[in-house]
Design an enzyme around this catalytic site. Structure first.
Site, PDB file in Angstrom:
ATOM      1  N   ASP A 198      10.101   1.309  -2.877  1.00  0.00           N
ATOM      2  CA  ASP A 198       8.986   0.554  -3.427  1.00  0.00           C
ATOM      3  C   ASP A 198       9.039   0.786  -4.935  1.00  0.00           C
ATOM      4  OD1 ASP A 198       6.763  -0.950  -3.921  1.00  0.00           O
ATOM      5  OD2 ASP A 198       5.512  -0.021  -2.383  1.00  0.00           O
TER       6      ASP A 198
HETATM    7  C1  BGC Z   1       4.115  -2.934  -3.887  1.00  0.00           C
HETATM    8  C2  BGC Z   1       5.214  -3.674  -3.163  1.00  0.00           C
HETATM    9  C3  BGC Z   1       5.767  -4.759  -4.045  1.00  0.00           C
HETATM   10  C4  BGC Z   1       6.223  -4.160  -5.348  1.00  0.00           C
HETATM   11  C5  BGC Z   1       6.785  -5.181  -6.311  1.00  0.00           C
HETATM   12  C6  BGC Z   1       4.546  -2.479  -5.269  1.00  0.00           C
HETATM   13  O1  BGC Z   1       3.438  -2.019  -5.975  1.00  0.00           O
HETATM   14  O2  BGC Z   1       3.690  -1.839  -3.119  1.00  0.00           O
HETATM   15  O3  BGC Z   1       4.702  -4.217  -1.975  1.00  0.00           O
HETATM   16  O4  BGC Z   1       6.803  -5.435  -3.379  1.00  0.00           O
HETATM   17  O5  BGC Z   1       5.135  -3.517  -5.991  1.00  0.00           O
HETATM   18  O6  BGC Z   1       5.785  -5.996  -6.808  1.00  0.00           O
END
Ligand code: BGC
Length: 726
Positions: A252
């Protein structure tokens, strides 16, 4: 004509993608031969992101490698459409799509989402969400996923992955694993026991891997004290060994905390760089150094690259993939799927004195600030992070910009004028003006909401997770004022998840409750379809609505979470603890009635008790996925109008199994029936559906004895029962 042309386009994209798609074996061999032409620095470039939005578009990007024709991979949110793009479709969130229980719609939604990613040149869709499962009713991001039931989520995740990847777009199923709340998501540790991990939280990932997801995104939290993105147990043992995952694991965004540890635990790609601005804190040159000084074997980096390249080759992305263009018009006729999911995922909770469908009212009062368009629907807030006006989705990285938004009031007004009715609007939550609009109207429709989202944005004091399960903006007081002023009140709820309805239900004049969920851009159109009876409601709840907040038995925690509730979340808990829900999991009314006939259970093959057998294929031992029995139940539409029934199959384990929830969903079938027509609901049970996780042998085991099979209209409205002997 328009729609025919687009269908042809859709079919052509699918055929092309399918023709290009290859099996893992040939994709791996292509990847291995490309690997031979790469320097260590090329390899490190493929596994390390170059930052958030460097070209103003994709949220994740990697270094291109010209010598093998490998592009800068474009990774983009998110589960309901292409984030930050303009001419796209804002699809319904997962929870709404799930409420349809309609696999044709889920598949079509996945395919259309995939086409829009492909059309904008994004290689990887950051989704679908297989968990956070939603064990906490207030969990801020529950709406991005499907349901707190792992079986239902698993089926929908698999259909979505198959459909998205069917048009040649990689999926990154997320957030792996045990990321169930927003509060402290980047510091807390989730500590469930092994059986709970497998039967609830890993379950949908088994489906995702079995459906050959290209990628898995590891989550922010720790697992038993170890960061999810450097957990040897979660990545190497569970995902790659036990589940036979052949794709790659990405972090993530900024969820990495080490160089060698994460690499050796099985992490394959760091996003968006090794920190938010693309700085190489952990990988990039640091990874190269770690290889040079022997902390990370080069074979491990080769494995990362092979997995990433194989996923890219497997879907044919090496051939004629469109270049990134987030201005491309990719929406086509996809709004039809939004309207269908919004409509067929609407759950009718209460319908007294036949208040619905509407029968030629001459005056309709429309009441509440969420009946009209607000700033989010006009895209005036970052990632949907404000909450005035109509609610179509939650907030955060899982939100997209709306191309347009049909607000409830506008659609009702248009339909009412066509029918010669007059609409009186009170577009605020002011109780006095709501009551005054309602007074004298034939029917008063009140709109209330509850919102939540990702924790990097705080909305009205809610930092991602909801602070409580009450309607927002004084919804209870508004309904009370209207209910005192009018005898025929319909409450329409737009919500990310359950709210406590007791106050609303206490008013006799509230004769209808329409749970319209999160309908996205087609909100008003879908609602009008239901209110006027052009469509018969056929959605059913994918979570439990309790009588009081404390009944759920789980809550947002401020420290670490030991998952003391074990297997008992949502209806599993209500059933086990003998708590009467207000509206149970699987519940939903229709404008017609259905009758269930006699159950038939047929063995597909003999089932022997014991551990799962077979070589490990994608998802686990092959025996897990073998069909073992079919169950069927005839259903007749005994009412006056056409409709659809979602029949559900729940399984009970024999006493030889360790303590297990009384009923667990293991099948569903949505049967569309014209008035008077009969059909059959059929369910196929796979070996894994009869299994539990045995902690002594660390295997899936089918116990011996008599399994109970219950088929019904909800988890508490069982119509037919039978048994399977093992
Ligand atoms: C989120 C993800 C997301 C990523 C990119 C993170 O803060 O938890 O779900 O894909 O950001 O935006």
């Amino acid at each position: 004509m328009y729609s025919k042309t687009l269908t042809a386009f859709t079919m052509a994209t699918q055929l092309l993608a399918r023709a290009l798609a290859q099996d893992w074996e040939s994709a791996y061999s292509k990847a291995q031969s490309a690997l031979g032409r790469l320097t260590l620095s090329d390899k490190v470039g493929i596994v390390t992101g170059v930052g958030w939005n460097p070209g103003g578009e994709c949220v994740g990007n990697t270094h291109p490698v010209g010598s093998i024709g490998y592009p800068s991979l474009c990774l983009q949110d998110g589960p309901l459409g292409v984030r930050y793009a303009s001419s796209i479709t804002a699809f319904t969130p997962g929870v709404q799509a799930a409420s349809t229980w309609d696999l044709d719609l889920i598949r079509q939604r996945g395919q259309y989402i995939g086409e829009e990613f492909r059309g904008t040149g994004a290689h990887v869709m950051l989704g679908p969400v297989a968990g956070g499962l939603g064990k906490i009713a207030e969990g801020g991001r529950n709406w991005e996923g499907f349901s707190p039931d792992p079986y239902l989520t698993g089926i929908m995740v698999a259909e979505t992955i198959d459909a998205v990847q069917g048009v040649g777009v990689q999926t990154a199923v997320k957030h792996y694993i045990l990321n169930e709340q927003e509060l402290n998501r980047e510091t807390m540790s989730s500590n469930p026991d092994n059986r709970t991990t497998h039967e609830l939280y890993l379950w949908p990932y088994v489906d995702a891997i079995h459906a050959e997801s290209s990628s898995v995104m590891c989550s922010y939290n720790k697992i038993h004290g170890v960061w999810a993105c450097e957990s040897d147990f979660a990545i190497n043992t569970l995902l790659k060994d036990r589940l036979g995952f052949k794709g790659y694991v990405m972090t993530d965004w900024a969820a990495q905390h080490s160089t060698a540890l994460s690499a050796n635990a099985g992490l394959d790609m760091t996003m968006p760089g090794s920190n938010w601005d693309g700085g190489d804190v952990y990988w990039g040159p640091q990874l190269q150094t770690a290889v040079t000084n022997g902390q990370v074997p080069e074979s491990r980096v080769d494995d990362m690259v092979t997995r990433i390249l194989a996923a890219w080759y497997r879907l044919g992305q090496d051939s004629d993939y469109p270049s990134v263009n987030f201005d491309a018009d990719v929406a086509g006729n996809h709004a039809e799927n939004v309207r269908a999911c919004a409509r067929d995922g609407t759950v009718l909770l209460r319908n007294e004195d036949g208040i619905l469908p509407l029968t030629n009212p001459s005056t309709i009062a429309v009441i509440g600030s969420s009946s009209v368009i607000g700033r989010h629907a006009r895209n005036q807030c970052q990632d949907g992070g404000c909450n005035d006006g109509a609610l179509g989705m939650g907030w955060g990285s899982g939100a997209v910009d709306y191309p347009y938004f049909v607000a409830p009031y506008d659609a009702i007004d248009e339909r009412a004028s066509a029918e010669g009715a007059r609409v009186v609007l009170s577009s605020s939550d002011n109780t006095a003006s709501g009551a005054s609009a309602a007074r004298g109207a034939d029917v008063a429709v009140v709109f209330i909401t509850a919102d939540s989202g990702e924790g990097y944005l705080e909305v009205e004091g809610n930092r991602g997770d909801r602070n409580n399960l009450d309607p927002w903006h004084g919804g209870n007081a508004l309904v009370e004022a209207v209910a005192n002023a009018n005898e025929n009140v319909i409450v329409v709820v737009h919500s990310v998840g359950p709210i406590i309805l007791e106050s609303i239900l206490s008013h006799d004049s509230v004769k209808g409750i329409v749970w319209a969920g999160l309908p996205s851009q087609e909100s008003g159109n879908a609602l009008v379809d239901i209110l006027w009876g052009d469509a018969n409601p056929s959605g059913k709840l994918v979570y439990t609505i309790a009588k009081q907040r404390g009944d759920y038995g789980t809550q947002v925690v401020s420290g670490n979470d030991d998952y003391d509730e074990g297997l008992y979340i949502d209806y599993r808990h209500f059933d086990n603890a003998g708590i009467e829900p207000r509206y149970e999991f699987g519940f939903g009314l229709s404008y017609t009635t259905f009758e269930y006939g006699n159950i038939t259970i047929e063995a597909v093959r003999p089932i022997a008790p014991g551990s799962a057998t077979g070589e490990v294929i994608s998802g686990g031992p092959s025996g897990l996925f073998e069909d073992v029995a079919t169950v069927s139940v005839p259903i007749t539409n005994t009412g006056e109008v056409d409709g659809a029934e979602v029949a559900q199959l729940y399984l009970s384990y024999p006493p030889s199994a360790p303590a297990t929830p009384p009923l667990q969903l293991r099948g569903f079938d949505k049967v569309r029936l014209a008035a008077g027509e009969s059909g059959t609901a059929t369910f196929t049970l796979r070996w894994r559906d009869l299994s539990y996780w045995d902690t002594a042998s660390d295997t899936w085991v089918v116990p011996s004895g008599s399994f109970g099979i219950s088929v019904g209209a909800s988890s508490r409205d069982i119509k037919q029962e039978g048994t399977i002997e093992v």
